[in-house]
Design a protein around this motif. Structure first.
Motif, mmCIF file in Angstrom:
data_model
loop_
_atom_site.group_PDB
_atom_site.id
_atom_site.type_symbol
_atom_site.label_atom_id
_atom_site.label_comp_id
_atom_site.label_asym_id
_atom_site.label_seq_id
_atom_site.Cartn_x
_atom_site.Cartn_y
_atom_site.Cartn_z
ATOM 1 N N UNK A 21 -2.429 5.114 13.464
ATOM 2 C CA UNK A 21 -1.907 3.890 14.071
ATOM 3 C C UNK A 21 -1.195 3.019 13.034
ATOM 4 N N UNK A 22 -1.815 2.846 11.875
ATOM 5 C CA UNK A 22 -1.209 2.043 10.814
ATOM 6 C C UNK A 22 0.071 2.714 10.312
ATOM 7 N N UNK A 23 0.039 4.018 10.120
ATOM 8 C CA UNK A 23 1.230 4.749 9.678
ATOM 9 C C UNK A 23 2.374 4.601 10.674
ATOM 10 N N UNK A 24 2.062 4.706 11.951
ATOM 11 C CA UNK A 24 3.093 4.600 12.985
ATOM 12 C C UNK A 24 3.749 3.218 12.970
ATOM 13 N N UNK A 25 2.962 2.186 12.811
ATOM 14 C CA UNK A 25 3.525 0.831 12.752
ATOM 15 C C UNK A 25 4.352 0.642 11.479
ATOM 16 N N UNK A 26 3.862 1.178 10.367
ATOM 17 C CA UNK A 26 4.595 1.098 9.110
ATOM 18 C C UNK A 26 5.933 1.829 9.240
ATOM 19 N N UNK A 27 5.926 2.951 9.931
ATOM 20 C CA UNK A 27 7.150 3.722 10.150
ATOM 21 C C UNK A 27 8.162 2.946 10.987
ATOM 22 N N UNK A 28 7.670 2.087 11.861
ATOM 23 C CA UNK A 28 8.555 1.255 12.698
ATOM 24 C C UNK A 28 9.127 0.067 11.931
ATOM 25 N N UNK A 29 8.696 -0.097 10.686
ATOM 26 C CA UNK A 29 9.218 -1.180 9.868
ATOM 27 C C UNK A 29 8.333 -2.409 9.817
ATOM 28 N N UNK A 30 7.141 -2.322 10.382
ATOM 29 C CA UNK A 30 6.216 -3.443 10.324
ATOM 30 C C UNK A 30 5.780 -3.654 8.874
ATOM 31 N N UNK A 31 5.660 -4.900 8.476
ATOM 32 C CA UNK A 31 5.120 -5.211 7.156
ATOM 33 C C UNK A 31 3.598 -5.084 7.203
ATOM 34 N N UNK A 32 2.997 -5.049 6.058
ATOM 35 C CA UNK A 32 1.534 -4.985 5.996
ATOM 36 C C UNK A 32 0.935 -6.192 6.702
ATOM 37 N N UNK A 33 1.517 -7.355 6.487
ATOM 38 C CA UNK A 33 1.023 -8.574 7.138
ATOM 39 C C UNK A 33 1.136 -8.464 8.660
ATOM 40 N N UNK A 34 2.263 -7.964 9.137
ATOM 41 C CA UNK A 34 2.471 -7.851 10.585
ATOM 42 C C UNK A 34 1.532 -6.817 11.203
ATOM 43 N N UNK A 35 1.297 -5.709 10.492
ATOM 44 C CA UNK A 35 0.356 -4.698 10.982
ATOM 45 C C UNK A 35 -1.034 -5.310 11.098
ATOM 46 N N UNK A 36 -1.430 -6.040 10.070
ATOM 47 C CA UNK A 36 -2.752 -6.670 10.070
ATOM 48 C C UNK A 36 -2.906 -7.608 11.270
#
Length: 75
Positions: A21-36
């Motif tokens: 889930x975290x990898x998928x969001x990171x792949x979409x360009x989400x920042x660490x802060x936004x993923x959190x």
């Protein structure tokens, strides 16, 4: 040879759902802060999950982990 001898363990595509889930969001360009914020977890937890996923995939960085995950159809 052991992993501590400079050789990475064999990559695995069997990742826990939270790491995927975290990898998928990171792949979409989400920042660490936004993923959190999106997942209701700490930035430290996001970094930990990205690092764990990268290690499992035999990647040196989070970006390499995303590339590996895409190539293997994980995300």
């Amino acid at each position: 040879m052991a992993a501590s001898g400079g050789v990475r363990p064999s990559p695995s595509t069997d990742l826990p759902a939270d790491e995927v889930e975290v990898l998928a969001l990171f792949a979409r360009g989400y920042t660490i802060e936004r993923i959190a914020r999106a997942l209701g977890i700490s930035e430290r937890t996001v970094r930990r999950r990205l690092r764990a996923a990268a290690d499992s995939l035999g990647a040196g960085t989070s970006v390499e982990a995303v590339v590996q995950a895409v190539r293997t159809g994980l995300i």
